[in-house]
Design a protein around this motif. Structure first.
Motif, PDB file in Angstrom:
ATOM      1  N   SER A 132       5.854 -12.133  -0.179  1.00  0.00           N
ATOM      2  CA  SER A 132       4.979 -12.342  -1.338  1.00  0.00           C
ATOM      3  C   SER A 132       3.764 -11.435  -1.281  1.00  0.00           C
ATOM      4  N   SER A 133       3.395 -10.942  -2.440  1.00  0.00           N
ATOM      5  CA  SER A 133       2.169 -10.159  -2.642  1.00  0.00           C
ATOM      6  C   SER A 133       2.205  -8.760  -2.049  1.00  0.00           C
ATOM      7  N   ILE A 134       3.349  -8.300  -1.557  1.00  0.00           N
ATOM      8  CA  ILE A 134       3.447  -6.889  -1.171  1.00  0.00           C
ATOM      9  C   ILE A 134       3.431  -6.086  -2.462  1.00  0.00           C
ATOM     10  N   SER A 135       2.579  -5.090  -2.515  1.00  0.00           N
ATOM     11  CA  SER A 135       2.472  -4.330  -3.765  1.00  0.00           C
ATOM     12  C   SER A 135       2.905  -2.882  -3.572  1.00  0.00           C
ATOM     13  N   CYS A 136       3.289  -2.261  -4.669  1.00  0.00           N
ATOM     14  CA  CYS A 136       3.679  -0.855  -4.670  1.00  0.00           C
ATOM     15  C   CYS A 136       2.956  -0.156  -5.819  1.00  0.00           C
ATOM     16  N   HIS A 137       3.332   1.055  -6.064  1.00  0.00           N
ATOM     17  CA  HIS A 137       2.676   1.868  -7.089  1.00  0.00           C
ATOM     18  C   HIS A 137       3.093   1.513  -8.515  1.00  0.00           C
ATOM     19  N   SER A 138       4.101   0.637  -8.684  1.00  0.00           N
ATOM     20  CA  SER A 138       4.623   0.330 -10.027  1.00  0.00           C
ATOM     21  C   SER A 138       4.681  -1.162 -10.328  1.00  0.00           C
TER      22      SER A 138
END
Length: 120
Positions: free
Chosen positions: A77-83
Motif C-alpha cells: 500500500s501507498s507505494i507510488s510511481c511516476h504515473s
C-alpha cells in the motif's frame, strides 16, 4: 514450508486501471482462504509487465508459505510511481498499490460475506 498447489482452484479476476494501463489481478482460493495471486498487464511485454508478474509470484510464494494477506497489503500500500491515477475518486499510486487495493477489496468482501452468513 510452502503449501502444495492443488490441480484445481477457484478464483476471481479483478480489473483495475493504473497509470501504466489495465491491470488484471487473479486471486485463487483454497479452503476459503486466499492461496495465490496472478497479476498481468493489459499489454504484453515491457518492464511494467515483468514487474507485476514478479510481484504476483512473490505474493503467491508468501501466501503459500504462511504470510498473512493483510501483511502483504500493508507492505504494498501507498507505494507510488511516476504515473498515479484517480479512478472513481480513489487514488491509485502505482501497480503495487493497485494490487494491494485489490487484495484488500477481496478480503473486505470475504469478511462481509462471513458476517452476512453469521447474521442469517
Amino acid at each position: 514450508m510452502k503449501k502444495e498447489r492443488k490441480k484445481k482452484l477457484l478464483g476471481t479476476t479483478y480489473q483495475i486501471q493504473t497509470g501504466c494501463g489495465k491491470l488484471y489481478v487473479i486471486i485463487n482460493e483454497d479452503e476459503g482462504k486466499i492461496f495465490e495471486v496472478f497479476v498481468s498487464m493489459g499489454k504484453a511485454g515491457g518492464c511494467a509487465t515483468s514487474q507485476v508478474e514478479a510481484l504476483g509470484r512473490i505474493i503467491s510464494l508468501g501466501l503459500r508459505s504462511g504470510v498473512e494477506p493483510k501483511q502483504i497489503v500493508r507492505q504494498l500500500s501507498s507505494i507510488s510511481c511516476h504515473s498515479p491515477v484517480i479512478i472513481g475518486g480513489e487514488k491509485i499510486l502505482s501497480c503495487a498499490d493497485a494490487i494491494a487495493k485489490t487484495i484488500k477489496f477481496y478480503l473486505d468482501e470475504k469478511e462481509e460475506e462471513k458476517m452476512n452468513a453469521e447474521n442469517k
